[in-house]
Design a protein around this motif. Sequence first.
Motif, PDB file in Angstrom:
ATOM      1  N   ALA A 148       0.975  -1.171  -0.159  1.00  0.00           N
ATOM      2  CA  ALA A 148      -0.003   0.058   0.026  1.00  0.00           C
ATOM      3  C   ALA A 148       0.863   1.267   0.089  1.00  0.00           C
ATOM      4  O   ALA A 148       1.928   1.063   0.391  1.00  0.00           O
ATOM      5  CB  ALA A 148      -0.670   0.010   1.242  1.00  0.00           C
ATOM      6  N   THR A 149       0.327   2.376  -0.437  1.00  0.00           N
ATOM      7  CA  THR A 149       1.275   3.500  -0.730  1.00  0.00           C
ATOM      8  C   THR A 149       0.461   4.826  -0.188  1.00  0.00           C
ATOM      9  O   THR A 149      -0.808   4.721  -0.044  1.00  0.00           O
ATOM     10  CB  THR A 149       1.561   3.951  -2.311  1.00  0.00           C
ATOM     11  N   THR A 175      -7.514  10.662  -3.644  1.00  0.00           N
ATOM     12  CA  THR A 175      -6.662  12.099  -3.596  1.00  0.00           C
ATOM     13  C   THR A 175      -7.586  13.084  -2.705  1.00  0.00           C
ATOM     14  O   THR A 175      -8.598  13.131  -2.855  1.00  0.00           O
ATOM     15  CB  THR A 175      -6.693  12.483  -5.047  1.00  0.00           C
ATOM     16  N   MET A 176      -6.901  13.555  -1.832  1.00  0.00           N
ATOM     17  CA  MET A 176      -7.572  14.553  -0.884  1.00  0.00           C
ATOM     18  C   MET A 176      -6.709  15.792  -0.587  1.00  0.00           C
ATOM     19  O   MET A 176      -5.451  15.511  -0.546  1.00  0.00           O
ATOM     20  CB  MET A 176      -7.853  13.894   0.470  1.00  0.00           C
ATOM     21  N   ALA A 177      -7.066  16.803  -0.588  1.00  0.00           N
ATOM     22  CA  ALA A 177      -6.520  18.137  -0.274  1.00  0.00           C
ATOM     23  C   ALA A 177      -7.296  18.781   0.478  1.00  0.00           C
ATOM     24  O   ALA A 177      -8.366  19.167   0.487  1.00  0.00           O
ATOM     25  CB  ALA A 177      -6.292  18.874  -1.678  1.00  0.00           C
ATOM     26  N   ALA A 228      -3.862   4.608  -0.834  1.00  0.00           N
ATOM     27  CA  ALA A 228      -5.011   3.796  -0.290  1.00  0.00           C
ATOM     28  C   ALA A 228      -6.185   4.521   0.396  1.00  0.00           C
ATOM     29  O   ALA A 228      -5.730   5.222   1.169  1.00  0.00           O
ATOM     30  CB  ALA A 228      -4.434   2.493   0.335  1.00  0.00           C
ATOM     31  N   PRO A 229      -7.341   4.254   0.104  1.00  0.00           N
ATOM     32  CA  PRO A 229      -8.342   4.994   0.722  1.00  0.00           C
ATOM     33  C   PRO A 229      -8.310   5.226   2.180  1.00  0.00           C
ATOM     34  O   PRO A 229      -8.367   6.255   2.993  1.00  0.00           O
ATOM     35  CB  PRO A 229      -9.749   4.578   0.086  1.00  0.00           C
ATOM     36  N   ALA A 230      -8.134   3.947   2.938  1.00  0.00           N
ATOM     37  CA  ALA A 230      -8.197   3.773   4.239  1.00  0.00           C
ATOM     38  C   ALA A 230      -7.128   4.613   4.792  1.00  0.00           C
ATOM     39  O   ALA A 230      -6.951   5.175   6.052  1.00  0.00           O
ATOM     40  CB  ALA A 230      -8.167   2.363   4.561  1.00  0.00           C
ATOM     41  N   LEU A 231      -5.638   4.705   4.169  1.00  0.00           N
ATOM     42  CA  LEU A 231      -4.663   5.430   4.610  1.00  0.00           C
ATOM     43  C   LEU A 231      -4.659   6.703   4.728  1.00  0.00           C
ATOM     44  O   LEU A 231      -4.464   7.495   5.391  1.00  0.00           O
ATOM     45  CB  LEU A 231      -3.520   4.745   3.924  1.00  0.00           C
ATOM     46  N   VAL A 232      -5.253   7.107   3.601  1.00  0.00           N
ATOM     47  CA  VAL A 232      -5.530   8.652   3.411  1.00  0.00           C
ATOM     48  C   VAL A 232      -6.632   9.049   4.446  1.00  0.00           C
ATOM     49  O   VAL A 232      -6.594  10.198   5.083  1.00  0.00           O
ATOM     50  CB  VAL A 232      -6.401   8.937   2.113  1.00  0.00           C
TER      51      VAL A 232
END
Length: 224
Positions: free
Chosen positions: A116-117, A190-192, A205-209
């Motif tokens: 995962a990244t 992707t989130m800012a 990975a959505p869970a990490l973000v």
Amino acid sequence: MMRISTSGTPRWMLGTAVCGVLITGCSSGGDGGDAKPQAKPAAEAKPLAAGALRSLLLTQADLGSGYAQAQEEPGEEKFDDISVQGCPALEKLGQSGEENMFAAKAEASFTYDRDATLGEEVHSDRPSVLSSKLRELFDAYTSCPTYTMTSGTTPIEVKVSKSVPPKLGDEQFAYTSTMELPSGAQVLKTMAVRKGNVAVMLVGAPALVDRHIETAVGKLPAGS
């Protein structure tokens, strides 16, 4: 077909497009009434220097166990062979790419559990510039529900949907991408979040973000 330049688009946004996915100023008008004395607008906060941004990046200590920071060779250009077809807004964005999207930036990337990244960039500019450019960027990436990304000679079908970001900072942006890779589908978020004259961006990975965005925003200066 549009060729994307790494000089005009954040590196991690292009990287996620390959690994599994990433300007205009504000204007205002007035009415035609009688001219009246107006108070001088407050000066906008100036951009922070790149050196000041590095201390705002997430660290392994912030993330917890299981994370390893990825190292990138200086001057390495991984994503020069990326192109997009089937999304006019992204084509226009690529054609009008600027050498530097924001005044200053710092970046870091991590792997989690080996596969995962999580990538992060912290940017700084005048608040109005950050706001308008972030809005343009995210509007472009969410304007087409599907498009084709080509890495070298490999076509990658991309599906995009808007996501609901948490209410953090002054402005928030988010979308989720599903890439149909030869090895199977991969989903990235992707989130800012902008806070004054600083913005933090996470992709991975959505869970990490979702897990780390609040911590990332919490590292931004209170008075930014």
